[in-house]
Write an enzyme that holds these catalytic residues in place. Structure first.
Site, mmCIF file in Angstrom:
data_model
loop_
_atom_site.group_PDB
_atom_site.id
_atom_site.type_symbol
_atom_site.label_atom_id
_atom_site.label_comp_id
_atom_site.label_asym_id
_atom_site.label_seq_id
_atom_site.Cartn_x
_atom_site.Cartn_y
_atom_site.Cartn_z
ATOM 1 N N ASP A 37 0.854 -1.195 0.000
ATOM 2 C CA ASP A 37 0.000 0.000 0.000
ATOM 3 C C ASP A 37 0.882 1.235 0.000
ATOM 4 O O ASP A 37 2.031 1.204 0.461
ATOM 5 C CB ASP A 37 -0.924 -0.002 1.236
ATOM 6 C CG ASP A 37 -2.189 0.817 1.026
ATOM 7 O OD1 ASP A 37 -2.086 2.050 0.828
ATOM 8 O OD2 ASP A 37 -3.286 0.233 1.042
ATOM 9 N N ASN A 91 -6.000 -4.587 -6.075
ATOM 10 C CA ASN A 91 -7.156 -3.937 -5.450
ATOM 11 C C ASN A 91 -6.964 -2.429 -5.270
ATOM 12 O O ASN A 91 -7.940 -1.695 -5.195
ATOM 13 C CB ASN A 91 -7.391 -4.619 -4.089
ATOM 14 C CG ASN A 91 -8.238 -3.794 -3.157
ATOM 15 O OD1 ASN A 91 -9.462 -3.777 -3.265
ATOM 16 N ND2 ASN A 91 -7.590 -3.085 -2.229
ATOM 17 N N TYR A 157 -13.186 7.030 -13.973
ATOM 18 C CA TYR A 157 -13.255 5.829 -13.122
ATOM 19 C C TYR A 157 -13.853 4.670 -13.915
ATOM 20 O O TYR A 157 -13.317 3.557 -13.929
ATOM 21 C CB TYR A 157 -14.103 6.145 -11.882
ATOM 22 C CG TYR A 157 -14.170 5.027 -10.870
ATOM 23 C CD1 TYR A 157 -13.177 4.866 -9.909
ATOM 24 C CD2 TYR A 157 -15.244 4.127 -10.864
ATOM 25 C CE1 TYR A 157 -13.250 3.832 -8.968
ATOM 26 C CE2 TYR A 157 -15.320 3.103 -9.932
ATOM 27 C CZ TYR A 157 -14.325 2.963 -8.981
ATOM 28 O OH TYR A 157 -14.392 1.945 -8.058
HETATM 29 N N1 NAD Z 1 -16.021 0.605 -2.053
HETATM 30 C C1 NAD Z 1 -16.755 0.489 -3.153
HETATM 31 O O1 NAD Z 1 -17.936 0.800 -3.181
HETATM 32 C C2 NAD Z 1 -16.140 -0.056 -4.408
HETATM 33 C C3 NAD Z 1 -16.986 -0.409 -5.456
HETATM 34 C C4 NAD Z 1 -16.435 -0.907 -6.612
HETATM 35 C C5 NAD Z 1 -15.089 -1.083 -6.736
HETATM 36 N N2 NAD Z 1 -14.268 -0.724 -5.703
HETATM 37 C C6 NAD Z 1 -12.829 -0.909 -5.886
HETATM 38 O O2 NAD Z 1 -12.314 -1.678 -4.824
HETATM 39 C C7 NAD Z 1 -10.955 -1.310 -4.583
HETATM 40 C C8 NAD Z 1 -10.754 -1.016 -3.109
HETATM 41 O O3 NAD Z 1 -11.540 0.093 -2.775
HETATM 42 P P1 NAD Z 1 -12.012 0.435 -1.284
HETATM 43 O O4 NAD Z 1 -13.418 0.802 -1.410
HETATM 44 O O5 NAD Z 1 -11.596 -0.622 -0.349
HETATM 45 O O6 NAD Z 1 -11.190 1.786 -1.061
HETATM 46 P P2 NAD Z 1 -10.308 2.324 0.142
HETATM 47 O O7 NAD Z 1 -10.110 3.763 -0.161
HETATM 48 O O8 NAD Z 1 -10.886 1.940 1.455
HETATM 49 O O9 NAD Z 1 -8.931 1.534 -0.038
HETATM 50 C C9 NAD Z 1 -8.074 1.769 -1.118
HETATM 51 C C10 NAD Z 1 -6.668 1.430 -0.691
HETATM 52 O O10 NAD Z 1 -5.806 1.621 -1.840
HETATM 53 C C11 NAD Z 1 -4.653 2.338 -1.404
HETATM 54 N N3 NAD Z 1 -4.089 3.062 -2.545
HETATM 55 C C12 NAD Z 1 -4.601 4.161 -3.162
HETATM 56 N N4 NAD Z 1 -3.776 4.551 -4.135
HETATM 57 C C13 NAD Z 1 -2.726 3.694 -4.132
HETATM 58 C C14 NAD Z 1 -1.549 3.589 -4.911
HETATM 59 N N5 NAD Z 1 -1.272 4.466 -5.901
HETATM 60 N N6 NAD Z 1 -0.692 2.576 -4.652
HETATM 61 C C15 NAD Z 1 -0.958 1.693 -3.636
HETATM 62 N N7 NAD Z 1 -2.040 1.759 -2.864
HETATM 63 C C16 NAD Z 1 -2.917 2.751 -3.116
HETATM 64 C C17 NAD Z 1 -5.147 3.273 -0.315
HETATM 65 O O11 NAD Z 1 -4.076 3.730 0.492
HETATM 66 C C18 NAD Z 1 -6.125 2.369 0.418
HETATM 67 O O12 NAD Z 1 -5.475 1.628 1.427
HETATM 68 C C19 NAD Z 1 -10.676 -0.120 -5.496
HETATM 69 O O13 NAD Z 1 -10.024 -0.572 -6.670
HETATM 70 C C20 NAD Z 1 -12.054 0.395 -5.829
HETATM 71 O O14 NAD Z 1 -12.091 1.082 -7.060
HETATM 72 C C21 NAD Z 1 -14.763 -0.216 -4.535
#
Ligand code: NAD
Length: 253
Positions: A37, A91, A157
């Protein structure tokens, strides 16, 4: 419950939300886990939670997925420490830049694509090279419901998440005969920092978001994590190139 004993899982963005829940679930199922991360505090917190499980082993590696040198080093350090890489969960992702297409800036477009699409590409490249060398592996990429449908005010996105599915399907075809399975999950709104930030702007928006989901609620990170584990499990060994929609029924309509 699937057993991942003696397997090494490399999980990007595991310092929060879905990534953290997935890291904890893999650890609970016996895997050794690398938490990669950009956020050291969140990543170390995940490692601390994992090590509370009896026998679970985890390590934090600082990694910006938008930087291929970082990704290469993180995969190399994973193999140096644990000897192999069986599972890659790509992720890490960002939200933001909510505007209609004509109002999007080039900076926001480039930032979104660099993390949410190029980041997945770099991770897959280095993971697959290692998996080829060791005779197989499993990859799950985080797409989104915005990867199968348009998203009003979320053009960059949505484009990135559609691109993730293109990479997923292509890699599944290219490496099926090398025993590498590649799948994706497509969650709808799931409680995490990303979504909580979005809904904090307006309770009215949260209500509207919840209403469009047939099950009438958002997903939980732990529910998405279980889908990811299932995609990686040996019980599911015939499944590759798929996009599993974790959407509370949204796309059934
Ligand atoms: N939460 C939702 O509703 C949802 C829906 C569809 C898809 N997603 C996808 O699921 C994945 C996780 O999302 P989440 O909701 O857990 O978000 P979150 O913001 O809780 O977690 C994202 C994590 O990615 C890390 N991160 C961000 N940029 C980074 C980089 N350049 N390099 C390394 N780490 C990085 C952040 O520090 C964080 O720990 C994402 O790809 C998101 O697009 C989430």
């Amino acid at each position: 419950m699937a057993n991942f004993a003696n397997q090494v899982a490399f999980i990007t963005g595991a310092g929060s939300g879905i990534g953290r829940a997935t890291a904890l679930a893999f650890a609970q199922a016996g895997a050794q886990v690398v938490v990669a991360d950009i956020d050291e505090t969140g990543g170390q917190q995940t490692v601390a939670e994992i090590t509370e499980f009896k026998g679970a082993e985890a390590r934090f590696i600082a990694c910006n997925v938008a930087n291929p040198e970082d990704v290469e080093a993180a995969v190399r350090q994973t193999v140096e420490q644990f000897g192999r890489l069986d599972i890659g969960i790509n992720n890490a992702g960002i939200g933001g830049a909510y505007a209609r297409l004509a109002d999007q800036t080039c900076d926001d477009w480039n930032r979104m694509l660099s993390v949410n699409l190029s980041g997945v590409f770099y991770c897959m490249q280095f993971e697959i090279r290692q998996m080829l060398a060791q005779g197989g592996g499993k990859i799950v990429n985080l797409s989104s419901i915005a990867g199968v449908r348009g998203m009003i005010k979320g053009g960059p996105y949505s484009a990135a998440k559609h691109g993730v599915l293109g990479l997923t399907k292509t890699a599944a075809l290219e490496y099926a005969r090398q025993n590498i399975r590649v799948n994706a999950v497509c969650p709808v709104y799931t409680h995490s920092a990303m979504v909580d930030e979005l809904i904090s702007r307006s309770p009215e928006m949260e209500k509207r978001m919840r209403q469009v989901i047939p099950l009438g609620r958002f997903g939980q990170p732990e529910e998405i994590a279980q889908a990811i584990l299932w995609l990686c499990s040996d019980e599911n060994a015939f499944c590759t190139g798929q996009a599993l929609q974790m959407d509370g029924g949204l796309t059934a309509g």
